[in-house]
Design an enzyme around this catalytic site. Structure first.
Site, PDB file in Angstrom:
ATOM      1  N   ASP A  98     -17.841  -4.060  15.988  1.00 60.55           N
ATOM      2  CA  ASP A  98     -17.637  -2.660  16.363  1.00 60.55           C
ATOM      3  C   ASP A  98     -18.097  -2.447  17.799  1.00 60.55           C
ATOM      4  O   ASP A  98     -19.106  -2.999  18.232  1.00 60.55           O
ATOM      5  CB  ASP A  98     -18.431  -1.755  15.418  1.00 60.55           C
ATOM      6  CG  ASP A  98     -18.177  -0.283  15.694  1.00 60.55           C
ATOM      7  OD1 ASP A  98     -16.997   0.113  15.709  1.00 60.55           O
ATOM      8  OD2 ASP A  98     -19.149   0.452  15.905  1.00 60.55           O
ATOM      9  N   HIS A 113      -5.309  -0.930  16.013  1.00 64.34           N
ATOM     10  CA  HIS A 113      -6.432  -0.064  16.403  1.00 64.34           C
ATOM     11  C   HIS A 113      -6.754  -0.208  17.891  1.00 64.34           C
ATOM     12  O   HIS A 113      -6.981   0.787  18.581  1.00 64.34           O
ATOM     13  CB  HIS A 113      -7.655  -0.411  15.557  1.00 64.34           C
ATOM     14  CG  HIS A 113      -8.852   0.415  15.864  1.00 64.34           C
ATOM     15  ND1 HIS A 113      -8.906   1.776  15.641  1.00 64.34           N
ATOM     16  CD2 HIS A 113     -10.069   0.076  16.401  1.00 64.34           C
ATOM     17  CE1 HIS A 113     -10.088   2.247  16.018  1.00 64.34           C
ATOM     18  NE2 HIS A 113     -10.806   1.238  16.483  1.00 64.34           N
TER      19      HIS A 113
END
Length: 308
Positions: free
Chosen positions: A146, A220
């Site tokens: 992340d 994404h």
């Protein structure tokens, strides 16, 4: 010169506690005094638990700002940009005060969070508390790293903090957006690894981003790695962390920026897509359950609240 809250640009920690409050009626004077005292209290515990690398952020909600501080308002502070397209939604929810506590010790976070609630006392209603944690080597519970695109080093300050020339009264502050995402891990785990990688646009184990031509327009990374009209990268500083138990898992998304616009642009790219039906396919496996906009003012500003 305004001093920023150190938690805004700090490096990641092992544990996070996110506290969200609504202000009670007729408690603004008390809250101004209490908020002005919070940084010193945090500093006390940061020194006491020096090995924990304790940091914090105190932020004031966009919809509450004028009530707490009618004397002035950050230039770009607006309500959370609620969006919806088909079954994809980024809701706008309530929240007047946000306090983020991060350290490398869960017990330190618990102690400090307890002291914060004691200091604010009955001036607020605690509407949400989320305990988060570092997962593996900085990964989301989906298994992917992340914040890969996060700015590094001194550039973190350039991205996250309001500059003197842009808004002198609120220099050193940061526009903050939070969303608590809930993942559908059962559905996600039904995908084969390559299919998961295609959703993200990078490899899972090695965290190698696909070449641009190899990314689906729904990936994404395609929907969030954006550029402005001059070809410059649109950036935010993420301080997100995973959270969860055996029933509920997700990501507590935290975005800091010198402007409120980059977050809105990215969110629109994810939910509404590129105008050709290409939205972020990660939204098939996670959904935002909250959304609130705040401003995290400088330490100088927080200290000045006691003078009102």
């Amino acid at each position: 010169m305004a001093r920023e809250q150190f938690g805004v640009c700090a490096e990641p920690n092992l544990h996070g506690t996110y506290l969200l409050f609504n202000a009670m009626d007729d408690k603004n004077a008390f809250l101004r005094q209490a908020l002005s005292r919070l940084p010193a209290m945090i500093d006390h515990y940061a020194e006491h638990f020096s090995e924990a690398n304790l940091t914090s952020v105190v932020a004031i909600g966009a919809n509450y700002w004028d009530e707490l501080y009618p004397e002035g308002r950050p230039k770009e502070l607006t309500s959370f940009p609620m969006m919806q397209s088909d079954d994809r939604i980024a809701p706008a929810t309530s929240g007047d005060i946000y306090i983020e506590v991060r350290s490398d010790r869960a017990d330190t976070n618990h102690i400090v969070s307890t002291k914060i609630c004691e200091l604010l006392a009955d001036s607020v209603d605690l509407i949400e508390q989320t305990r988060a944690f570092r997962y593996l080597d900085g990964r989301d519970l989906t298994g992917f790293v992340d914040g890969t695109e996060n700015p590094q080093g001194h550039h973190r300050r350039d991205v996250a903090l309001v500059k003197e020339e842009d808004d002198a009264e609120f220099a050193g502050g940061s526009y903050l957006h939070i969303q608590r995402y809930r993942h559908n891990m059962n559905l996600w785990n039904m995908l084969k690894e390559k299919a998961q990688e295609d959703v993200f646009g990078r490899t899972k184990v090695d965290n190698i981003e696909y070449e641009s031509d190899d990314k689906a327009p729904t990936a994404h990374t395609k929907r969030t790695a954006l550029k402005d009209d001059d070809g410059n990268s649109i950036e935010i500083l993420r301080q997100s962390m995973p959270y969860g138990d055996m029933k509920t898992q997700g990501l507590f998304f935290v975005s800091y920026c010198h402007s409120s616009e980059p977050f809105t642009i990215m969110l629109k790219s994810m939910i509404q897509g590129d105008g050709q039906g290409h939205f972020d396919h990660m939204l098939k496996y996670t959904e935002a359950q909250t959304g609130v906009a705040f401003f995290a003012p400088s330490l100088n500003f927080l200290a000045s609240l006691a003078e009102g």
